[in-house]
Enzyme design. Sequence first.
Site, short mmCIF file in Angstrom:
data_model
loop_
_atom_site.label_atom_id
_atom_site.label_comp_id
_atom_site.label_asym_id
_atom_site.label_seq_id
_atom_site.Cartn_x
_atom_site.Cartn_y
_atom_site.Cartn_z
N TRP A 103 9.71 -3.39 -4.85
CA TRP A 103 9.39 -2.10 -4.24
C TRP A 103 8.25 -2.23 -3.24
O TRP A 103 8.28 -1.62 -2.17
CB TRP A 103 9.05 -1.06 -5.30
N ASP A 173 2.37 4.02 -4.43
CA ASP A 173 3.71 4.33 -4.91
C ASP A 173 3.62 4.37 -6.43
O ASP A 173 3.56 3.34 -7.09
CB ASP A 173 4.70 3.26 -4.45
N LYS A 197 11.78 9.66 -13.15
CA LYS A 197 11.41 8.71 -14.21
C LYS A 197 10.53 9.37 -15.29
O LYS A 197 10.88 9.37 -16.45
CB LYS A 197 10.74 7.49 -13.60
C1 PLP Z 1 12.28 3.78 -8.83
C2 PLP Z 1 11.26 3.31 -7.86
C3 PLP Z 1 11.41 3.50 -6.47
C4 PLP Z 1 12.65 4.09 -5.87
O1 PLP Z 1 12.58 5.47 -5.92
P1 PLP Z 1 13.65 6.42 -5.19
O2 PLP Z 1 13.15 7.77 -5.56
O3 PLP Z 1 14.99 6.07 -5.73
O4 PLP Z 1 13.57 6.15 -3.72
C5 PLP Z 1 10.38 3.10 -5.65
N1 PLP Z 1 9.27 2.54 -6.13
C6 PLP Z 1 9.10 2.32 -7.45
C7 PLP Z 1 7.84 1.69 -7.95
C8 PLP Z 1 10.08 2.70 -8.35
O5 PLP Z 1 9.89 2.48 -9.67
#
Ligand code: PLP
Length: 362
Positions: A103, A173, A197
């Site tokens: 990511w 993020d 999540k």
């Molecule tokens: C799940 C995840 C993403 C992707 O998220 P989307 O909402 O599907 O774009 C990005 N960064 C991290 C750390 C994640 O766990």
Amino acid sequence: MTTRVYNFNAGPATLPLPVLQQVQADLLDFGGTGMSILETSHRGPVYDEIHQQAIADLRELFGGSDDHAILFMGGGAQTQFALVPMNLLPQGRHAAYLETGVWGEAAREEAGKMGDARTLWSSAASGHDRVPGPDDYQVLPDAAYLHYTSNNSIMGTQYAAVPEAGEVPLVCDMSSDILSYPIDLKRFGLIYGGAQKNMGAAGVTLVVIRRDLLERCRSDLPTMLSYAGMAATNSLQNTPPVFAIYIVGLVARRMLEQGGMGAVAAYNDKKAGLLYGAIDNSGGFYRGHAQPGSRSRMNVTFHLPNEDLTALFVSEAAEEGLQGLKGHQALGGIRVSLYNAVTVEAGRALADFMAAFHKRHG
Ligand SMILES: *Cc1c(COP(=O)(O)O)cnc(C)c1O
């Protein structure tokens, strides 16, 4: 009632049963309005109350300060990979990225399409098995921002402490550990994460941005792509994802009723402790991927001695109602996702299964 399994999916992931039951009860007639929340105007008083209350409850979970704006946006975390540099990376400046997995790399690559995005530190050489410590990197004081990924859902690593950024705005993020432990919001310039999540259903992305950064946002962006534009209308420029925001509101309210972030974190620690205990007590049968100081409390990743045993582990677990355990293809092995709504009971059932599986096949 149908039987619910122990759900360890990586996202979308399990939701609290009482929240799902509330959604079910509200679905045809929300609060005596004679219609579903899916069918009511986003400009009307019924939705307005949901929207404002969700923001107020989230603000309380984030520590109560008003120095940051809380925005609801679309497009998931991956849209934020582009919006962060579009808004906050001016020409002639650079942004620094700490890359601790798939990511973080993707975030830097997307930012590279918008401007000068540089890898400040990467854990690629060791297979992304750890996050950096304060001595591993030094952020240049003229960086537009420092970006990091607080929890690496694919690799199973997580920062135990917020990285040092000096005066440089810190951008995080936080997709896979948002609101799973208390944070000091003052440390952050901007936090983003999809709701799917820890906070609810897919379809809404939380953005928490320090108000002074709103003034620094590039001013010629289309409104829907601009943090300042979204903040100016309290995320009501267009039709927001009303159903997803309503569910975030229910989840946030429930977290407050359960005692807030301290209680949530203690509950999460208990689950992670059970799983890492099962790994550490297996005499090497289960091999954790993350180095001990970088272990994630949200996603526990480990390997078995071979591929056949890994496949057998997944299928035997599923037969016992333990689902969603196959690792991401980038790492293989097993990944156990322990987001907020996963119960301690589920964690204990899986830890017990791990011990029994080891006994049968070790
Ligand atoms: C799940 C995840 C993403 C992707 O998220 P989307 O909402 O599907 O774009 C990005 N960064 C991290 C750390 C994640 O766990």
